[in-house]
Each structure stands twice: as C-alpha cells, then as structure tokens.
Design an enzyme around this catalytic site. Structure first.
Site, PDB file in Angstrom:
ATOM      1  N   CYS A 192      -2.509   2.108   7.987  1.00  7.48           N
ATOM      2  CA  CYS A 192      -1.598   1.287   7.204  1.00  7.48           C
ATOM      3  C   CYS A 192      -1.906  -0.190   7.369  1.00  7.48           C
ATOM      4  O   CYS A 192      -2.184  -0.675   8.459  1.00  7.48           O
ATOM      5  CB  CYS A 192      -0.152   1.638   7.544  1.00  7.48           C
ATOM      6  SG  CYS A 192       0.668   0.598   8.700  1.00  7.48           S
ATOM      7  N   CYS A 194       2.972   8.581   1.387  1.00  7.59           N
ATOM      8  CA  CYS A 194       3.313   7.690   2.497  1.00  7.59           C
ATOM      9  C   CYS A 194       3.642   6.330   1.873  1.00  7.59           C
ATOM     10  O   CYS A 194       2.771   5.701   1.271  1.00  7.59           O
ATOM     11  CB  CYS A 194       2.106   7.616   3.427  1.00  7.59           C
ATOM     12  SG  CYS A 194       2.314   6.464   4.772  1.00  7.59           S
ATOM     13  N   CYS A 205       3.465  -4.257  16.540  1.00  5.37           N
ATOM     14  CA  CYS A 205       2.815  -3.255  17.394  1.00  5.37           C
ATOM     15  C   CYS A 205       1.344  -3.656  17.605  1.00  5.37           C
ATOM     16  O   CYS A 205       0.663  -4.065  16.665  1.00  5.37           O
ATOM     17  CB  CYS A 205       2.921  -1.859  16.784  1.00  5.37           C
ATOM     18  SG  CYS A 205       4.651  -1.331  16.609  1.00  5.37           S
ATOM     19  N   CYS A 213      -1.636  -2.091  15.344  1.00  2.83           N
ATOM     20  CA  CYS A 213      -1.376  -1.844  13.918  1.00  2.83           C
ATOM     21  C   CYS A 213      -1.944  -2.945  13.024  1.00  2.83           C
ATOM     22  O   CYS A 213      -1.792  -4.139  13.327  1.00  2.83           O
ATOM     23  CB  CYS A 213       0.138  -1.732  13.706  1.00  2.83           C
ATOM     24  SG  CYS A 213       0.607  -1.529  11.981  1.00  2.83           S
ATOM     25  N   GLU A 226       0.822  -1.202   0.000  1.00  2.00           N
ATOM     26  CA  GLU A 226       0.000   0.000   0.000  1.00  2.00           C
ATOM     27  C   GLU A 226       0.858   1.254   0.000  1.00  2.00           C
ATOM     28  O   GLU A 226       1.957   1.260   0.541  1.00  2.00           O
ATOM     29  CB  GLU A 226      -0.844   0.039   1.270  1.00  2.00           C
ATOM     30  CG  GLU A 226      -1.754  -1.138   1.394  1.00  2.00           C
ATOM     31  CD  GLU A 226      -2.554  -1.088   2.684  1.00  2.00           C
ATOM     32  OE1 GLU A 226      -3.185  -2.084   2.998  1.00  2.00           O
ATOM     33  OE2 GLU A 226      -2.528  -0.047   3.362  1.00  2.00           O
ATOM     34  N   CYS A 231       5.046  -6.685   8.184  1.00  2.46           N
ATOM     35  CA  CYS A 231       5.973  -6.119   9.169  1.00  2.46           C
ATOM     36  C   CYS A 231       6.187  -7.135  10.271  1.00  2.46           C
ATOM     37  O   CYS A 231       5.272  -7.870  10.627  1.00  2.46           O
ATOM     38  CB  CYS A 231       5.399  -4.821   9.751  1.00  2.46           C
ATOM     39  SG  CYS A 231       6.566  -3.931  10.832  1.00  2.46           S
TER      40      CYS A 231
HETATM   41  N1  SAH Z   1       7.331   0.877  11.322  1.00  5.25           N
HETATM   42  C1  SAH Z   1       7.468   2.302  11.271  1.00  5.25           C
HETATM   43  C2  SAH Z   1       6.736   2.962  10.121  1.00  5.25           C
HETATM   44  C3  SAH Z   1       5.364   2.471   9.746  1.00  5.25           C
HETATM   45  S1  SAH Z   1       3.990   2.833  10.794  1.00  5.25           S
HETATM   46  C4  SAH Z   1       7.086   2.911  12.586  1.00  5.25           C
HETATM   47  O1  SAH Z   1       6.669   2.177  13.491  1.00  5.25           O
HETATM   48  O2  SAH Z   1       7.244   4.114  12.744  1.00  5.25           O
HETATM   49  C5  SAH Z   1       3.787   4.594  10.678  1.00  5.25           C
HETATM   50  C6  SAH Z   1       3.119   5.207  11.890  1.00  5.25           C
HETATM   51  O3  SAH Z   1       1.720   4.869  11.928  1.00  5.25           O
HETATM   52  C7  SAH Z   1       3.701   4.720  13.209  1.00  5.25           C
HETATM   53  O4  SAH Z   1       3.839   5.792  14.104  1.00  5.25           O
HETATM   54  C8  SAH Z   1       2.633   3.754  13.655  1.00  5.25           C
HETATM   55  O5  SAH Z   1       2.719   3.495  15.022  1.00  5.25           O
HETATM   56  C9  SAH Z   1       1.366   4.454  13.230  1.00  5.25           C
HETATM   57  N2  SAH Z   1       0.171   3.606  13.196  1.00  5.25           N
HETATM   58  C10 SAH Z   1       0.082   2.300  12.889  1.00  5.25           C
HETATM   59  N3  SAH Z   1      -1.202   1.875  12.994  1.00  5.25           N
HETATM   60  C11 SAH Z   1      -1.935   2.941  13.335  1.00  5.25           C
HETATM   61  C12 SAH Z   1      -3.331   3.152  13.588  1.00  5.25           C
HETATM   62  N4  SAH Z   1      -4.193   2.172  13.468  1.00  5.25           N
HETATM   63  N5  SAH Z   1      -3.728   4.396  13.925  1.00  5.25           N
HETATM   64  C13 SAH Z   1      -2.844   5.410  14.029  1.00  5.25           C
HETATM   65  N6  SAH Z   1      -1.535   5.286  13.786  1.00  5.25           N
HETATM   66  C14 SAH Z   1      -1.080   4.059  13.465  1.00  5.25           C
END
Ligand code: SAH
Length: 348
Positions: A339, A111, A122, A125, A98, A118
């Site tokens: 994402c 973006c 987290c 996510c 994406e 990944c």
């Molecule tokens: N792995 C990297 C980059 C990808 S995620 C990182 O962790 O920074 C990009 C950002 O989106 C990160 O800050 C992540 O925590 C956030 N993110 C992921 N899922 C999300 C969600 N459902 N709502 C809001 N932010 C989210």
C-alpha cells in the site's frame, strides 16, 4: 454531509438514504425516490441522471440543477502476473489514491483506501512516508469499488479497508461507506465480507463494537512486546498492547465475532521463535486468528522480508501453542502492490 460541493451543486455520490431523502423532500418528491436513486447510484453504478429512467423527467431536470454525480476516475491500472489489479484513482480535486483487486477462486476482494496518505507512521509502510493529506469522503471510498467493478465488469464479493490510511481515524465517513456497501439497495455486500483493519485506535474499536453493522475487525499487531511495537506502530505509545487486547476481548464478547490479528514479518526484527512464543502467550484465550504477512519490500524503510524457513517456524510455534495462524501469500509483488507504493511513484 460526506459530499463535496462544486459550483454550489451537491455531489450525490456518497450520500446515504437519509441525505437523499432530505434532498428529495426539498424538491417536493415522495420519499421512496431516495431508495430508487440509491439503487441507481450504487447498485447499477449510474453516472448520469438521465439513466435513472424510473424517476419522472421533471424531477430529473430539477435534480440536475441542484446536483451532480461525481465519482473518482481511473488514472492507471497495473495488472500482475497473478491477476491482482492495482488501481491509481484520481479524486475530483486532483489528488490520487490506490485500490487493489485481488481475485482468488470465486472471491474478488477489493482493498480500499480510507485516507489520502496516513498519519500513523508505521515504520515499514510506504503510505507512512507521505504523511496525511486528508480523509476520504464516503463517496470516494465507495467510488473506488465502483471504479473497480466498472473496469472488470464483475462484482466485488469482499472488501478490506487495508489500503492507504487508518480507517478508524476517519470513522464517520468509513462507517457511512460501509453501510452503503452493505445496504441491499447499495452494493449489497454482506457485513461478514467487510473488514476494517486498524493500527489499534482503542476508542474506535470500542465504538465499532457498539454499531449495529458488525464487520470483521482486523488488528495490525506486528509485535508481541510494547518495546518493539512502540518502534513499529507508534500509536502503541498511546494505546499499548495490554489496552489494545482488552478492547479486542470486549469486542469479541460483545459481537461474538472472531478478531483477526495481522502480523507483518520483518527479518531479524520480529520474526524469531521468541516473538512467536510471547505472542501466543498474550493471545491465549482470545477468539482470534493470526494472519502472518511476509513484509512486502519498501526499500526506503530499511526492513527486509523474512526467510521462508523463519515464516514457517513462526507459524508452527503459534500452532503448537493453540493459536491458529495462516501465512498470507504475497500478491501482486511485481506491481508494487504494497500500500502506498503506486501513489508515491505517480506523485514524484
Ligand atoms: N491503517 C490500517 C489499514 C491500512 S494498512 C492498519 O494499520 O491496519 C493494511 C495492512 O497492511 C496493515 O496490517 C499494515 O501494517 C500492512 N502493511 C503496510 N505496509 C506493508 C508492507 N510493506 N508489507 C506488508 N504489509 C504491510
């Protein structure tokens, strides 16, 4: 080399100037041809060798026997009411990633994804739910941008590596892509308009500080105590907050650049004024900015977005303690722009 070979031909897309120079030399052409090819590949988005009209015909013919231009294609586009465009892109090996385009005034921010899936895990996510398939090549990272520019007919002005994947876990390819994005003969985007976002891979942050290409560093902090961060961002068990913040301080010292901290607000989990107070204490004295991101709902994770009042209280608590913070306005909420959400649907 950041390229995938098909039928023993090499893929030119994603090659940097050194790789193109090696190929050009092998074919007995002068070195400056490599820069010309770069301009065609990345500057003009040429997908056909015959469009490279300042290359001699005989050279183009030799090139066509050895090489091809393989770029990702658009499988699906969703357009939000607010103008955000979310792309599902098909890789040459049939997988999908994406990318999102976020227009805002005269800024057009892309973006981009750095991996398919990944491995960081987290808790909130959508991408984490699919695990890691593989790293993207430099060509696949740049290809996302090329596809967006071709689709919209407009140049992207800013890039954030905040799509699927952990950029610092795919360090070499991500750096190669960022150099191609930055190169005046490539996409020509200034380093200050390129952002790497990381879950907090400390060795990668230290390595990044040593690069001559100084991009913006964003850290996904999301919690102010190790107890909470261990749960939300499991890499914290390897690189706890104190170590992470030390690496950030070194980064600031070395680069003189401000660091961004991202903080996803989850209702009742990390959105209290106590959280804000502890966070402010830990960030005191660090040249930084905090981006507060109201959670973009991913139902499977069990988390909920914060109340608007809690977001504002959190921001004020930080501001009152001298920590600059802005609330990121949710974009593309009607098109699953968090994402990972779109690929998950498409692969089901
Ligand atoms: N792995 C990297 C980059 C990808 S995620 C990182 O962790 O920074 C990009 C950002 O989106 C990160 O800050 C992540 O925590 C956030 N993110 C992921 N899922 C999300 C969600 N459902 N709502 C809001 N932010 C989210």
């Amino acid at each position: 080399m950041g390229a995938i070979a098909v039928d023993r031909q090499v893929n030119l897309y994603g090659m940097d100037v050194a790789e193109l120079e090696a190929l050009v030399a092998e074919l007995g052409e002068p070195r400056y041809r490599a820069r010309q090819m770069m301009q065609w590949l990345y500057g003009h988005g040429a997908v056909d060798l015959d469009r490279m009209t300042n290359l001699p015909k005989a050279f183009r013919k030799k090139l066509a026997e050895k090489a091809f231009i393989g770029r990702m294609s658009i499988a699906d586009v969703q357009v939000s009411r607010d103008g955000t465009r979310k792309y599902l892109l098909r890789t040459l090996d049939g997988d999908a990633v994406e990318a999102v385009l976020i227009p805002e005034g005269d800024r057009r921010t892309a973006c981009l994804s750095s991996q398919i899936g990944c491995g960081i895990g987290c808790a909130f996510c959508a991408t984490a739910l699919m695990g890691l398939t593989r790293n993207l090549t430099a060509g696949e990272i740049c290809g996302q941008l090329a596809a967006i520019q071709e689709d919209t007919g407009q140049r992207v002005t800013n890039v954030v590596m905040m799509g699927m994947g952990e950029p610092l876990a795919n360090y070499k390819n991500v750096m190669q892509a960022l150099r191609l994005l930055n190169d005046p003969d490539g996409f020509g985007i200034g380093a200050r308009r390129l952002t790497i976002s990381t879950a907090g891979l400390v060795p990668g942050i230290r390595r990044l500080a040593e690069e001559d290409l100084q991009v913006v560093l964003a850290i996904s902090l999301h919690a102010a105590t190790d107890e909470k961060r261990d749960q939300l961002v499991p890499i914290n068990r390897h690189y706890p907050i104190a170590q992470l913040l030390d690496a950030c301080r070194e980064y600031v010292q070395r680069t003189r650049r401000r660091v961004t901290f991202e903080y996803v607000l989850l209702r009742g989990v990390n959105d209290g004024t106590d959280d804000a107070r502890i966070l402010a204490g830990k960030l005191r004295g660090l040249l930084c900015h905090v981006n507060l991101i109201p959670f973009n709902p991913v139902p499977e994770t069990g988390f909920a977005p914060p109340d608007a009042a809690a977001v504002e209280r959190f921001r004020q608590e930080l501001a009152g303690r001298g920590i600059q913070a802005t609330v990121r306005r949710p974009r593309g909420v009607d098109i699953d722009a968090a994402c990972g959400q779109l690929r998950r649907k498409s692969m089901r």
